[in-house]
Design an enzyme around this catalytic site. Sequence first.
Site, PDB file in Angstrom:
ATOM      1  N   ASP A 153      32.919  24.386 -42.389  1.00  0.00           N
ATOM      2  CA  ASP A 153      33.659  24.507 -41.141  1.00  0.00           C
ATOM      3  C   ASP A 153      33.460  23.191 -40.368  1.00  0.00           C
ATOM      4  O   ASP A 153      32.591  22.383 -40.713  1.00  0.00           O
ATOM      5  CB  ASP A 153      33.111  25.703 -40.356  1.00  0.00           C
ATOM      6  CG  ASP A 153      33.801  25.892 -39.022  1.00  0.00           C
ATOM      7  OD1 ASP A 153      35.016  25.646 -38.938  1.00  0.00           O
ATOM      8  OD2 ASP A 153      33.116  26.286 -38.064  1.00  0.00           O
ATOM      9  N   ASP A 173      34.115  22.608 -36.267  1.00  0.00           N
ATOM     10  CA  ASP A 173      33.543  22.815 -34.934  1.00  0.00           C
ATOM     11  C   ASP A 173      32.341  23.755 -34.992  1.00  0.00           C
ATOM     12  O   ASP A 173      32.417  24.847 -35.559  1.00  0.00           O
ATOM     13  CB  ASP A 173      34.603  23.399 -33.996  1.00  0.00           C
ATOM     14  CG  ASP A 173      35.745  22.439 -33.743  1.00  0.00           C
ATOM     15  OD1 ASP A 173      35.626  21.607 -32.843  1.00  0.00           O
ATOM     16  OD2 ASP A 173      36.752  22.512 -34.489  1.00  0.00           O
ATOM     17  N   ASP A 209      29.985  28.774 -38.271  1.00  0.00           N
ATOM     18  CA  ASP A 209      29.309  29.306 -37.086  1.00  0.00           C
ATOM     19  C   ASP A 209      30.056  30.413 -36.364  1.00  0.00           C
ATOM     20  O   ASP A 209      29.480  31.097 -35.522  1.00  0.00           O
ATOM     21  CB  ASP A 209      29.092  28.176 -36.074  1.00  0.00           C
ATOM     22  CG  ASP A 209      30.397  27.747 -35.414  1.00  0.00           C
ATOM     23  OD1 ASP A 209      31.327  27.334 -36.150  1.00  0.00           O
ATOM     24  OD2 ASP A 209      30.498  27.855 -34.176  1.00  0.00           O
TER      25      ASP A 209
END
Length: 270
Positions: free
Chosen positions: A32, A34, A216
Amino acid sequence: MPKHIGDLPHALEDGDELARHLAGRQPAIFLDYDGTLTPIVDRPEDALISESMRKAVRGLAKRCPVCMVSGRDRRVVQELMGVDDLIVAGSHGFDIWSPAGGEVEREEGEGFRRLLEEAEARLRNELDGIEGALVETKKSSIAAHYRLVAPDERPRGGQVVDGILAEHPDKLKVTPGKMVYEIQPNIDWDKGKAVVYLLRALGLDRDDIVPMYLGDDITDEHAFEALTTGGIGVFVGRAEDPEVAGRTSAAHYILRDVPEVERFLDTLAR
């Protein structure tokens, strides 16, 4: 079974089991952007990858397959990364691009473009009076960010999104994230399905490959779930963070922050 985030073993500090799992096999890494390669920031355009993290990703890509799987628009991810030789699945896997082209590339929800444009116009019009509200245009989705919106104003943004979905219940859906509503085509596709698709398309669904996903956000749970057996999910974040407090995750391990992700990638590249 999903575990509370605070109960997940640490990928660096408790990595013996992880090392045994990888012994004699090659990892295939899905990242991922961000919150994983860069810290979460107030404005999406300010999430710039550090040169040391970019170097870590490049170094790892020389060692094993590395793919980006982000909620960001695919072209934006490529610009932010400054690396043009990675496979990128943008818009939560709806837009997959490969530097080699061919069968790996895939676009989900292509027929929804006009409807998404209409949804974007309405979002911009109705959120215009809400200070701090940001609308991000993507090829296959529209994101309404409310991190900078005053707490008592945030329900208004949710009401606007709900109104759009109510008018198109069979064609649009919302995917929640960290202080963002993501309006997407209502089709059975997500980050997890994108990862599974890439493993097959790249010929990585083999016993000598261990797929590993680092993320996240709530949307990354689809990828963690897809790798519950046969793969490794690594959640990035702190259990005490108010935005993740009380959450459970299908991930196998945890890394607390972006610097730990960089150390982890460097370790894998050795």
